[in-house]
Design a protein around this motif. Structure first.
Motif, short mmCIF file in Angstrom:
data_model
loop_
_atom_site.label_atom_id
_atom_site.label_comp_id
_atom_site.label_asym_id
_atom_site.label_seq_id
_atom_site.Cartn_x
_atom_site.Cartn_y
_atom_site.Cartn_z
N GLY A 1 0.63 -0.91 0.21
CA GLY A 1 -0.02 -0.06 0.01
C GLY A 1 0.96 1.13 -0.05
O GLY A 1 0.39 2.27 -0.06
N HIS A 2 2.12 1.17 0.01
CA HIS A 2 3.02 2.26 0.12
C HIS A 2 3.23 3.03 -1.40
O HIS A 2 2.93 2.08 -2.38
CB HIS A 2 4.40 2.07 0.50
CG HIS A 2 4.56 1.60 1.87
ND1 HIS A 2 3.93 2.18 3.03
CD2 HIS A 2 4.77 0.05 2.37
CE1 HIS A 2 3.88 1.39 4.07
NE2 HIS A 2 4.45 0.21 3.90
N THR A 3 3.28 4.32 -1.24
CA THR A 3 3.78 5.03 -2.85
C THR A 3 5.28 4.82 -2.74
O THR A 3 6.02 5.17 -1.63
CB THR A 3 3.35 6.29 -2.65
OG1 THR A 3 1.82 6.34 -2.65
CG2 THR A 3 3.70 7.14 -3.91
N VAL A 4 5.83 4.55 -3.89
CA VAL A 4 7.23 4.27 -4.14
C VAL A 4 7.76 5.07 -5.29
O VAL A 4 7.17 4.68 -6.41
CB VAL A 4 7.64 2.83 -4.05
CG1 VAL A 4 9.13 2.68 -4.24
CG2 VAL A 4 6.97 2.04 -2.87
N LEU A 5 8.86 5.93 -5.33
CA LEU A 5 9.58 6.67 -6.40
C LEU A 5 11.05 5.94 -6.18
O LEU A 5 11.43 5.99 -5.17
CB LEU A 5 9.34 7.99 -6.21
CG LEU A 5 7.98 8.56 -6.57
CD1 LEU A 5 7.19 8.56 -5.29
CD2 LEU A 5 7.99 9.93 -7.25
N CYS A 6 11.75 5.81 -7.59
CA CYS A 6 12.82 5.19 -7.42
C CYS A 6 13.56 6.01 -8.69
O CYS A 6 13.84 5.49 -9.66
CB CYS A 6 12.93 3.80 -7.92
SG CYS A 6 12.07 2.64 -6.84
N PRO A 7 14.14 7.23 -8.46
CA PRO A 7 14.81 7.93 -9.44
C PRO A 7 16.07 7.64 -9.67
O PRO A 7 16.69 6.81 -8.90
CB PRO A 7 14.90 9.45 -8.72
CG PRO A 7 14.96 9.12 -7.31
CD PRO A 7 13.92 7.82 -7.00
N SER A 8 16.34 7.66 -10.98
CA SER A 8 17.77 7.59 -11.31
C SER A 8 18.48 8.79 -11.36
O SER A 8 18.21 9.74 -12.25
CB SER A 8 17.95 6.85 -12.77
OG SER A 8 17.42 5.53 -12.72
N LEU A 9 19.85 8.87 -10.78
CA LEU A 9 20.28 10.05 -10.56
C LEU A 9 21.23 10.33 -11.95
O LEU A 9 21.37 9.38 -12.65
CB LEU A 9 21.22 10.13 -9.51
CG LEU A 9 20.82 9.55 -7.93
CD1 LEU A 9 21.79 9.50 -6.96
CD2 LEU A 9 19.94 10.89 -7.56
N ALA A 10 21.47 11.61 -12.00
CA ALA A 10 22.14 11.99 -13.31
C ALA A 10 23.26 11.33 -13.67
O ALA A 10 24.29 11.00 -12.50
CB ALA A 10 22.25 13.53 -13.43
#
Length: 227
Positions: A28-37
């Motif tokens: 139920g969590h919101t998850v964001l997984c950015p890729s750094l520059a």
């Protein structure tokens, strides 16, 4: 339910959380997984901090559990300085735990020495790069080693040389959890520093440094305890 922003470590990308993110989302969590520059002239620690801050602002995130693995600990510390009112907690996964003015190389001089030795074998025009290395010692299966090696990318040296900027005056203390990976030798000093600073310290006893890949179920259970 929490909003997790997961910040990867050296040479990796948002893909490093491919086994972690679905488990957290299923809970139920919101998850964001950015890729750094990726590596480029002028890309340093401050670049990556700004990217995470921009992600938080663009998505208007609040009550964020900001998670940093390895080098990602440098990044989440700086982002925490910039947006403390939007962050519920900082969570360090076998990661750097810097103070203002410290760089990753300051915290691990042995890594600077290894990068210097590797740079001496490359053309001068590539001296600003840190190519991936050391994955063979991180507990990966042969299949995972092949997968990680194929996707890993160089870093700009400035990511590890640039000192962490300091917070604004009156910056609030953010709740902090440090999750130590018991089978990893790389960040024992950081875990001890976390204890001295009053952070909650959890240990996943048999986890290797790349636990988001090798021990994702145990890691997800530990992250669930931080939310």
């Amino acid at each position: 339910m929490a909003t997790f922003v997961l910040v990867h470590g050296s040479w990796l990308g948002g893909w490093a959380w491919e086994r972690v993110a679905p488990v957290l989302r299923a809970s139920g969590h919101t998850v964001l997984c950015p890729s750094l520059a990726p590596a480029a002239p002028g890309v340093g620690l401050s670049t990556h901090i700004a990217e995470v801050v921009a992600l938080i602002d663009t998505h208007d995130l609040t009550n964020v559990v900001l998670v940093g693995h390895s080098y990602g600990g440098m990044v989440i510390t700086g982002a925490g300085y910039e947006r403390p009112h939007r962050i519920r907690q900082l969570v360090y996964l076998d990661a750097y735990l810097p103070s203002p003015g410290q760089s990753a190389f300051d915290l691990q001089p042995v890594l600077r020495d290894a990068c210097d030795a590797a740079a001496a074998l490359r053309p001068v025009r590539e001296a600003w790069l840190i190519p991936p290395f050391g994955f063979e010692a991180m507990g990966l299966t042969p299949a995972d080693l092949k997968w990680v090696t194929a996707r890993a990318r160089p870093l700009s040296r400035a990511t590890h040389e640039e000192p962490l900027p300091g917070p604004a005056p009156g910056h609030p203390h953010l709740p902090t959890t440090y999750i130590r990976f018991g089978a990893s030798p790389f960040f024992a000093d950081a875990a001890n520093t976390a204890l001295r600073r009053g952070a909650r310290v959890l240990t996943i006893e048999d986890a290797a440094h790349l636990a988001p890949i090798t021990d994702h179920e145990s890691l997800c259970a530990a992250l669930g305890r931080t939310s």
